[in-house]
Enzyme design. Structure first.
Site, PDB file in Angstrom:
ATOM      1  N   LYS A  96      22.747   3.615  10.162  1.00 46.17           N
ATOM      2  CA  LYS A  96      23.465   4.087  10.788  1.00 46.17           C
ATOM      3  C   LYS A  96      25.059   3.989  10.629  1.00 46.17           C
ATOM      4  O   LYS A  96      25.377   2.838   9.878  1.00 46.17           O
ATOM      5  CB  LYS A  96      23.511   3.437  12.371  1.00 46.17           C
ATOM      6  CG  LYS A  96      22.195   3.562  13.033  1.00 46.17           C
ATOM      7  CD  LYS A  96      22.246   2.756  14.288  1.00 46.17           C
ATOM      8  CE  LYS A  96      20.906   2.792  14.979  1.00 46.17           C
ATOM      9  NZ  LYS A  96      20.853   2.220  16.331  1.00 46.17           N
ATOM     10  N   SER A 154      23.344   4.096  22.677  1.00 49.69           N
ATOM     11  CA  SER A 154      24.709   4.036  22.336  1.00 49.69           C
ATOM     12  C   SER A 154      25.189   5.354  21.555  1.00 49.69           C
ATOM     13  O   SER A 154      26.390   5.526  21.422  1.00 49.69           O
ATOM     14  CB  SER A 154      24.649   2.726  21.253  1.00 49.69           C
ATOM     15  OG  SER A 154      24.665   1.586  21.879  1.00 49.69           O
ATOM     16  N   ARG A 210      13.167   1.508  26.738  1.00 48.58           N
ATOM     17  CA  ARG A 210      13.752   2.660  27.573  1.00 48.58           C
ATOM     18  C   ARG A 210      12.463   3.640  28.084  1.00 48.58           C
ATOM     19  O   ARG A 210      12.554   3.911  29.038  1.00 48.58           O
ATOM     20  CB  ARG A 210      14.925   3.345  26.933  1.00 48.58           C
ATOM     21  CG  ARG A 210      15.997   2.262  26.789  1.00 48.58           C
ATOM     22  CD  ARG A 210      16.939   3.414  25.907  1.00 48.58           C
ATOM     23  NE  ARG A 210      16.441   3.604  24.677  1.00 48.58           N
ATOM     24  CZ  ARG A 210      17.129   3.685  23.555  1.00 48.58           C
ATOM     25  NH1 ARG A 210      18.300   3.699  23.706  1.00 48.58           N
ATOM     26  NH2 ARG A 210      16.476   4.006  22.271  1.00 48.58           N
ATOM     27  N   HIS A 217      21.905  -2.307  27.422  1.00 45.34           N
ATOM     28  CA  HIS A 217      21.873  -3.721  26.765  1.00 45.34           C
ATOM     29  C   HIS A 217      22.000  -4.722  27.877  1.00 45.34           C
ATOM     30  O   HIS A 217      21.213  -5.791  27.815  1.00 45.34           O
ATOM     31  CB  HIS A 217      22.755  -3.741  25.772  1.00 45.34           C
ATOM     32  CG  HIS A 217      22.808  -2.970  24.561  1.00 45.34           C
ATOM     33  ND1 HIS A 217      23.729  -2.000  24.328  1.00 45.34           N
ATOM     34  CD2 HIS A 217      21.575  -2.482  23.743  1.00 45.34           C
ATOM     35  CE1 HIS A 217      23.382  -1.164  23.290  1.00 45.34           C
ATOM     36  NE2 HIS A 217      22.089  -1.479  23.101  1.00 45.34           N
TER      37      HIS A 217
END
Length: 158
Positions: A45, A135, A95, A21
């Site tokens: 989540k 994460s 990514r 991040h």
């Protein structure tokens, strides 16, 4: 700020904020006058850390280093938050090819959802050193007592 300033929203769960991040934010600072790091409440989540804890980590990570960053949180659609904040740019990190495909779909979805919106999505690639950090993986390492500190900024090293 006047209308000529380039302001971007960088949304995410940041549960916790990672070095990946940070890569995106530090790269984007060269492009924008201000970046709003927006902690979203993602219904898909289950968060490990409270929004307040995540805000503190983000403040400690960036605000001593850069006055061009604001931290906020929101519920609901990211695009609605962008419209509310009157920003013209949505900042996203990439990514890999899976992130690219997801972000491409979200771009077109947001355009269809808000036909009159002038918000543009700007994608920035993670650095080679940090492109693999997620994460969710960091949370797993934390839960299992592993050395997560190599994946997060100093502010998260509890």
């Amino acid at each position: 700020m006047n209308n000529n300033h380039k302001i971007a929203v960088f949304p995410g769960s940041f549960d916790p904020i990672t070095l990946g991040h940070c890569d995106i934010v530090f790269s984007a600072l060269r492009l924008f006058d201000k970046i709003i790091i927006a902690i979203g409440d993602n219904s898909k989540k289950k968060s490990m850390f409270s929004i307040e804890k995540r805000k503190i980590w983000i403040y400690k990570t960036f605000l001593n280093k850069c006055s061009k960053i604001e931290v906020d949180s929101f519920n609901g659609l990211t695009i609605s938050f962008c419209i509310k904040k009157k920003v013209k740019f949505l900042l996203r990190g990439i990514r890999n090819h899976l992130d690219f495909e997801f972000e491409k779909e979200m771009f077109f979805f947001n355009k269809k959802l808000n036909k009159n919106s002038k918000i543009e999505t700007i994608c920035i690639f993670s650095s080679y050193d940090n492109f693999f950090i997620r994460s969710s993986m960091v949370r797993d390492v934390m839960k299992k007592g592993g050395n997560y500190t190599v994946f997060v900024p100093q502010s998260v090293r509890i």
